[in-house]
Write a protein that holds these residues in place. Structure first.
Motif, short mmCIF file in Angstrom:
data_model
loop_
_atom_site.label_atom_id
_atom_site.label_comp_id
_atom_site.label_asym_id
_atom_site.label_seq_id
_atom_site.Cartn_x
_atom_site.Cartn_y
_atom_site.Cartn_z
N UNK A 65 0.83 -1.21 0.00
CA UNK A 65 0.00 0.00 0.00
C UNK A 65 0.86 1.26 0.00
N UNK A 66 1.99 1.24 0.75
CA UNK A 66 2.89 2.39 0.74
C UNK A 66 3.52 2.59 -0.62
N UNK A 67 3.87 1.49 -1.30
CA UNK A 67 4.44 1.59 -2.63
C UNK A 67 3.42 2.12 -3.63
N UNK A 68 2.18 1.68 -3.48
CA UNK A 68 1.14 2.17 -4.38
C UNK A 68 0.88 3.66 -4.15
N UNK A 69 0.86 4.08 -2.86
CA UNK A 69 0.66 5.50 -2.56
C UNK A 69 1.83 6.33 -3.06
N UNK A 70 3.04 5.78 -2.96
CA UNK A 70 4.21 6.50 -3.44
C UNK A 70 4.18 6.65 -4.96
N UNK A 71 3.75 5.62 -5.66
CA UNK A 71 3.68 5.70 -7.11
C UNK A 71 2.55 6.60 -7.59
#
Length: 732
Positions: free
Chosen positions: A65-71
């Motif tokens: 989820x953090x990677x998706x929010x970062x992208x």
């Protein structure tokens, strides 16, 4: 196959009354419960494995989820167009000249000056063991600049830069005795009228603050006299060089180039410097030019810890304390040592079991005590110099507070007492420790950030408290900065005709990284607007907030991970990110070495390159000892004017707006009378149009009266018989 059945067996069917009701929960909801329960120790092993799998799955989900929010974040454009300056590889500090013309560069062995537009070196001051770590510059006159430097050995110096030359004005802590006082902090006022420096005695570890008045006008006159002495010396040299060039050009045809160079060398003796010599002999000795020495006007020592009253009787104690009409620092009181000891004993007896749950804070030995001071103009609270026209716009007061303290003390700079140590004229007490302070460019507004997340705003000119701003509970205020008044949207001022104070915004940053902006305009109370929330990562916290000189809407931001960003201070959106080459990184994100040039069109940044090959060789030679890698620094420049995302900001037209606007009663009356006289022609036209409209209105009234008369005459009067018949009908 044979089947064996019992004979003579009677099966009795069950009755309906004995059948129990169906239970809704009489089935397995979890398919895993179909299996039998494992015996120990397998049941414990299964539980541990399931717990580990659940924790791993939770971590994987959070990272995903953090990677998706970062992208999904909208990234600002990156500009990696940094240009390395070849002849400046050992810069230790940077500072701009204030007007954008020059860049002052601190070196490990001196100070150099570079043209901000062309990056050409102009002059240099060299001295051994003088690594300058801090530089501040101020415009002292027409193309004359005051430079305040501090080196790594605790020595402060004052330089003057004029007509492309550097002059040493004063060594601040030059002592005749054997004891040397180290300078830990050195700052001056905006125009170089006063200077404050924090000194520390190396033997007694005592610290104090000294305020000196700088003879700025005398220095300007002395620099003009030096220029007049240097100019005649240059003209004969130029004439002789011109004659030598003419003679060489008319020489014999058989003369070679080497012969001409040898003759030129014989005539000149040595190559002439491009700039006049600044010093005679060793630069460490006294300069050949003598300048007027500054005068000390104030000495401030840090406040002593609160102690008991040492008086032997109540009468003597009352003689020592003040009358109580003026707020002080709390040092003069009537509390004896026995009283304070009794209070401590009672507190420990009642709350001793709860003391261990208090948060552990830094002890007094760990806190580095240092003063923070601001030079202020005259105001209603310290009115000395307010009515003097010669002191208009000049500093007359200095506000001082010490690390870990809760008082802001104001001292007047116009007192002529022989004793430089005197009591403060005004003391501002606060409910908790002070974390940061800032003043506006006109020194009218003073903001104080407290440890409990509160900002106190004062209007010094009027002597009133403009408000107490509650930002965030139990989050200390980390940074405060007043923005340029031209950022606020101008309001249409139709009335009154005289000038009023403009709006000014205050930028606030808490320790958690959240940023707020507060409008200090008069009127209904406004709430601070959140520009940026608490960052998700600690490395994204901003350590430096600096506005661009000619474009106050842009804010230079440095993050803990070394990122350089430019953001809009009004909307809080990131406009662009500047990246150094992949082989370099920012020298120190907490105290980066950078400066603006040419009015904000250029940005100079120091980057550090880490050479891992040399570091590995050094480690092998020293038998795997812990040695930091070899670092090489370089100075880079960014052409901010060429960034497409900043084009709308360069095209905006701005006017210089001053917050300090005080219109007297006479000025207001004059403005009202001028407006009245200016509207005389307009009033005449309005009177003429009104008289014309009045004639039309009278004609309409007369016409309506004539119509009413005609209608009255056209009515037929009723006869007596008609009246009687109508009345009888009404009676029936």
């Amino acid at each position: 196959m044979p089947v064996y059945l019992r004979k003579n067996v009677v099966y009795t069917p069950p009755s309906i009354e004995n059948v129990s009701d169906e239970d809704e929960d009489d089935y397995i909801q979890d398919p895993e419960q179909i299996r039998d329960v494992l015996p120990q120790p397998y049941r414990m092993i299964n539980k541990v494995i399931n717990g580990v799998l659940d924790d791993v799955w939770e971590d994987v989900s959070q990272k995903e989820s953090a990677r998706f929010a970062e992208q999904s974040k909208i990234r600002p454009p990156k500009y990696d167009c940094a240009v390395e300056i070849q002849n400046q590889t050992q810069a230790t500090s940077l500072a701009d000249s204030g007007d954008g013309r020059y860049i002052f560069i601190g070196l490990p062995n001196g100070l150099s000056v570079m043209d901000a537009s062309t990056q050409k070196p102009i002059t240099i001051w060299e001295e051994d063991n003088m690594e300058i770590v801090n530089i501040r510059s101020h415009v002292m006159g027409v193309q004359t600049y005051l430079i305040v430097t501090l080196d790594d050995m605790g020595t402060g110096r004052l330089f003057a830069f004029a007509f492309d030359c550097l002059f040493l004005l004063k060594v601040l802590n030059e002592q005749d005795s054997g004891v040397k006082n180290l300078v830990s902090k050195c700052e001056s006022s905006n125009e170089g009228d006063y200077m404050g420096l924090m000194l520390e005695n190396t033997s007694t570890k005592e610290i104090w603050l000294e305020i000196h008045k700088l003879p700025r006008d005398a220095w300007l006159r002395e620099l003009e006299a030096i220029q007049a002495q240097i100019t005649p010396k240059q003209n004969p040299q130029e004439e002789s060089s011109g004659e030598a060039q003419n003679t060489e050009s008319h020489g014999t045809e058989g003369e070679t180039t080497q012969d001409r160079q040898r003759k030129k060398k014989d005539r000149s003796g040595s190559p002439k410097p491009s700039t006049p010599p600044l010093m005679t002999g060793n630069p460490g000795d006294k300069a050949s030019y003598k300048f007027t020495a500054p005068n000390m006007v104030l000495k401030v020592k840090p406040p002593t810890p609160l102690a008991a009253n040492t008086s032997s009787s109540i009468y003597s104690a009352c003689q020592k304390i003040d009358s109580g009409e003026v707020i002080g620092t709390g040092q003069s009181h009537l509390l004896t040592a026995n009283h304070l000891e009794g209070r401590d004993t009672m507190f420990d007896h009642l709350h001793g079991n709860l003391m261990k749950y208090l948060p552990k804070d830094k002890t007094e030995e760990e806190i580095v005590i240092a003063p923070t001071f601001h030079f202020l103009s005259a105001g209603r609270m310290v009115p000395q110099g307010l009515e003097l026209p010669s002191q208009a716009g000049l500093p007359t007061t200095v506000a001082v507070w010490w690390t870990g303290g809760s008082h802001v003390m104001h001292y007047s700079l116009l007192k002529t007492a022989k004793d430089f140590e005197h009591k403060p004229d005004v003391v501002w007490p606060f409910s908790c420790r002070i974390r940061c302070t800032t003043v506006s460019s006109c020194t009218v507004l003073l903001a104080v950030g407290l440890e409990d997340g509160t900002v106190v705003l004062w209007d010094r000119y009027l002597g009133i408290d403009k408000g107490v701003i509650r930002i965030c509970q139990d989050v200390p205020i980390e940074r405060l900065k007043f923005l340029d008044p031209s950022i606020s949207q101008p309001t249409s001022q139709g009335y009154p005709p005289y000038r009023k104070k403009s709006d000014i915004c205050l930028l606030i940053q808490g320790r958690n990284g959240a940023e707020y902006i507060y409008n200090t305009e008069d009127g209904p109370q406004t709430r601070p607007i959140c520009l940026a929330g608490v960052p998700d990562k600690d490395e994204e916290k901003e350590t430096i907030l600096d506005t661009m000189p000619d474009v106050p809407e842009l804010l230079l931001v440095v993050q803990q991970n070394g990122s350089l960003l430019l953001k809009d201070v009004v909307t809080g959106s990131n406009l662009c990110q500047m990246t150094l080459p992949s082989t370099h990184q920012l020298t120190n994100p907490w105290e980066p070495v950078l400066a603006f040039g040419s009015g904000g069109q250029l940005l100079y940044v120091k980057g550090t390159k880490i050479d891992m090959e040399e570091a590995s060789e050094v480690v092998e030679e020293t038998e795997m000892e812990e040695i930091p890698p070899v670092s090489m620094s370089s100075l880079f420049i960014f052409q901010l004017r060429s960034f497409p995302s900043l084009d709308p900001y360069w095209k905006r037209e701005r006017e210089a707006v001053s917050y300090l606007v005080h219109t007297t009663l006479e000025q207001r009356l004059d403005a009202l009378m001028k407006e009245r006289l200016a509207q005389q022609g307009l009033r005449k036209m309005r009177m003429q149009s009104r008289w014309g409209m009045l004639r039309q209105e009278l004609d309409l009234i007369q016409q309506s009266r004539d119509v009413a008369k005609r209608r009255a005459l056209s009515r037929v009067p009723l006869s007596a018989s008609t009246y009687k018949s109508s009345s009888s009908i009404l009676l029936i």
